[in-house]
Design a protein around this motif. Structure first.
Motif, PDB file in Angstrom:
ATOM      1  N   ILE B 195       0.860  -1.179   0.000  1.00 30.72           N
ATOM      2  CA  ILE B 195       0.000   0.000   0.000  1.00 30.72           C
ATOM      3  C   ILE B 195       0.899   1.232   0.000  1.00 30.72           C
ATOM      4  CG2 ILE B 195      -1.534   1.383   1.459  1.00 30.72           C
ATOM      5  CD1 ILE B 195      -3.217  -0.800   0.712  1.00 30.72           C
ATOM      6  N   ASN B 196       1.952   1.170   0.779  1.00 35.27           N
ATOM      7  CA  ASN B 196       2.881   2.286   0.855  1.00 35.27           C
ATOM      8  C   ASN B 196       4.078   2.021  -0.062  1.00 35.27           C
ATOM      9  OD1 ASN B 196       4.755   4.203   1.428  1.00 35.27           O
ATOM     10  ND2 ASN B 196       4.748   3.873   3.648  1.00 35.27           N
ATOM     11  N   PRO B 197       4.111   2.688  -1.224  1.00 36.25           N
ATOM     12  CA  PRO B 197       5.158   2.395  -2.195  1.00 36.25           C
ATOM     13  C   PRO B 197       6.552   2.845  -1.735  1.00 36.25           C
ATOM     14  CG  PRO B 197       3.794   4.221  -2.951  1.00 36.25           C
ATOM     15  CD  PRO B 197       3.176   3.708  -1.680  1.00 36.25           C
ATOM     16  N   LEU B 198       6.593   3.493  -0.582  1.00 34.00           N
ATOM     17  CA  LEU B 198       7.910   3.946  -0.119  1.00 34.00           C
ATOM     18  C   LEU B 198       8.645   2.855   0.654  1.00 34.00           C
ATOM     19  CD1 LEU B 198       6.953   7.561   0.959  1.00 34.00           C
ATOM     20  CD2 LEU B 198       8.066   6.811  -1.140  1.00 34.00           C
ATOM     21  N   ILE B 199       7.915   1.748   0.929  1.00 36.99           N
ATOM     22  CA  ILE B 199       8.580   0.653   1.624  1.00 36.99           C
ATOM     23  C   ILE B 199       9.368  -0.161   0.594  1.00 36.99           C
ATOM     24  CG2 ILE B 199       8.237  -1.453   2.978  1.00 36.99           C
ATOM     25  CD1 ILE B 199       5.738  -0.166   4.146  1.00 36.99           C
ATOM     26  N   VAL B 200      10.669  -0.021   0.647  1.00 37.60           N
ATOM     27  CA  VAL B 200      11.525  -0.663  -0.348  1.00 37.60           C
ATOM     28  C   VAL B 200      12.659  -1.374   0.386  1.00 37.60           C
ATOM     29  CG1 VAL B 200      12.927  -0.278  -2.406  1.00 37.60           C
ATOM     30  CG2 VAL B 200      11.117   1.331  -1.836  1.00 37.60           C
ATOM     31  N   PRO B 201      12.943  -2.613   0.007  1.00 36.84           N
ATOM     32  CA  PRO B 201      14.107  -3.250   0.632  1.00 36.84           C
ATOM     33  C   PRO B 201      15.382  -2.490   0.256  1.00 36.84           C
ATOM     34  CG  PRO B 201      13.194  -4.617  -1.145  1.00 36.84           C
ATOM     35  CD  PRO B 201      12.273  -3.464  -0.966  1.00 36.84           C
TER      36      PRO B 201
END
Ligand code: SF4
Ligand code: SF4
Lengths: 292, 221
Positions: B195-201
């Protein structure tokens, strides 16, 4: 035989949009007693797009990724066709051009690294076939996929240009590839022959040229369906994303409802090994897995 | 024999589109030759060895679907003149291959052209060079294709990895996202996207990556 060990370059997609690919890779590696050391330091390979913008930067970043496999004294294994092509292309260019290699190493030296060219780079599909062996694999099959017609979808970047891949993909014939067909047979399935098996899914122009990309995806699924495939299987997470999630756009583009379950090759192997579907991440598919 | 000869009209139309000739202000009474050094000639990357057989053009899946697509052979031709030190056209010719739909941006990178070429010309290599020239000459437009290419660098500097959802949002400039909503929602429901596209490995040793991006960059947008 000593235990097989590789440095695993996961690429970005296995960590984001296809988590099931990461799960199934690790699950079958464990069963096959293959040690995969994840290259946590690795960056994105640029996915064939960064080099359009900045070719030199793309070389430096890919060379850096290879350095970390070299440091561990291991062959690098990739699980994405495009990672394989980009990394291998970098290796080929640096290995044959000492001047370019020196330029890249000048940058790498700033972070204490040096690209030497000592590690091989292989896609997991070919590591399984060439190092592990299909005969050994087929002996591990407890749930043969005998009821199923499985359509192999090879993905461009593992087979073309063959000049780049031939030493690492068993001299696969780009016009009549065999490896994935053989893998299907080893898993006890029936391989489906169809025209689109070595064609493009359109992934790389999906945003820029949605119609072109959708027609290519549609043609691929249609070709498999028309040859009685129950499912498709692919070694590439980008092909997987395209075939698994874009079937509605594809159907519109080709004027026919096209949809098939699509497995990662790791999932197909895992199912044949009797691993539970949920441990192979089948719950993450958009085109539902309806045959378990 | 005649029935083995294919109709290549469309091939020549595309060939002519890229201004397949040297464009140069030649003095009427030159006092000396315009010498091309061997290393300058090497810049052509053997693009001048093309025999116009059309094999790449007709194995390209995009020419089959998109009638306006210029195609690999004509791109090779465009590169052959763009890389020629005697040629002064530059932007005039690059503009043709920089156009969306007909130009290099619509290539799907299938590598069919590189595989089929009987002269080992590797058209896709020239297509990449044309992309590079478009950025170098500063004529890259701010469109979905260029944003898509440039975003990789920004994302790698920040995360090491490509932010996949971020790539789509940035390339589509936000408002183009409506096309992807349905698929996006399904992907979120299946745990393929956040949902939150800012969560990136993030990659380990990110400072190292950021530094290399900084000191190795050769392009601007
Ligand atoms: S790589 Fe591009 S130009 Fe070459 S055949 Fe494929 S789509 Fe056509
Ligand atoms: S296949 Fe090779 S020789 Fe034939 S037209 Fe294309 S680039 Fe030229």
């Amino acid at each position: 035989m000593s235990k097989l060990k590789y440095a695993l370059f996961t690429g970005c997609t296995a960590r984001q949009s296809t988590p099931e690919q990461m799960m199934s890779t690790m699950a079958i590696a464990e069963k096959m007693d293959i040690e995969l050391v994840v290259l946590e330091e690795a960056s994105c390979c640029g996915a064939s797009h960064l080099q359009d913008y900045d070719d030199f930067l793309s070389l430096v970043l890919n060379a850096r990724n290879i350095c970390y496999a070299e440091q561990r004294g291991m062959t690098m294994v990739t699980i994405c066709n495009t990672c394989q092509l980009n990394t291998m292309m970098t290796k080929r260019r640096l290995d044959k051009d000492p001047e370019l290699k020196a330029k890249v190493n000048e940058k790498l030296a700033e972070v204490g690294l040096e690209y030497k060219g000592t590690s091989e780079i292989v896609h997991f599909l070919y590591a399984i076939i060439d190092d592990f062996g299909l005969e050994k694999l087929s002996k591990m099959v407890v749930k043969p996929l005998a009821e199923f017609n499985i359509a192999p979808f090879y993905g461009c970047h593992n087979i073309r240009p063959s000049e780049i891949h031939e030493d690492s993909n068993g001299h696969e014939n780009a016009y009549a590839p065999r490896s994935l067909d053989d893998l299907i047979l080893a898993c006890g399935g029936k391989n489906v022959d169809y025209e689109e098996k070595n064609k493009c899914c359109g992934f790389h122009a999906e945003l820029q040229a949605p119609h072109t990309a959708a027609v290519l995806t549609g043609n691929a699924i249609m070709g498999a369906m028309d040859n009685n495939a129950d499912m498709m299987v692919t070694p590439c997470p980008l092909c997987h994303l395209k075939l698994d999630t874009q079937y509605e756009h594809a159907s519109k583009a080709v004027g026919r409802d096209v949809k098939l379950p699509v497995l990662h090759m790791q999932q197909m192997i895992g199912l044949a090994f009797g691993i539970e579907g949920k441990d192979l991440g089948i719950q993450h598919h958009v085109s539902e897995i309806n045959f378990l | 024999m005649k029935d083995l000869i294919i109709d290549k009209d469309d091939f020549w139309v595309m060939h002519d589109k890229v201004k397949p000739f040297l464009i140069s202000d030649v003095e009427e009474h030159p006092e000396h030759e315009h010498i091309v050094t061997p290393s300058e000639a090497e810049e052509l990357l053997e693009a001048d060895y093309c025999i116009q057989c059309g094999a790449c053009h007709y194995s390209c899946p995009v020419t089959e679907i998109n009638e306006q697509f210029i195609g690999p052979a004509a791109f090779v031709k465009a590169y052959r003149f763009e890389a020629d030190v005697r040629d002064d056209a530059h932007i005039e010719r690059l503009d043709v291959v920089n156009e969306e739909i007909q130009g290099v941006w619509d290539c799907v990178k299938c590598m069919e052209c590189a595989e089929v070429c009987p002269k080992d010309i590797n058209p896709i290599e020239k297509i990449t060079k044309l992309h590079n020239m478009i950025f170098d000459e500063g004529i890259a437009k701010n469109n979905i294709a260029t944003r898509h290419a440039v975003y990789f660098k920004d994302s790698i500097a920040k995360h090491g990895q490509l932010n996949e959802a971020g790539l789509v949002i940035y390339s589509e400039k936000g408002y183009g996202m409506y096309k992807h909503l349905k698929v996006g929602m399904k992907m979120i429901a299946k745990g393929k996207a956040h949902i939150n596209p800012l969560i990136v490995p993030k990659s380990e040793k990110l400072d190292e990556i950021a530094k290399l991006v900084k000191i190795s960059s050769t392009s601007k947008f």
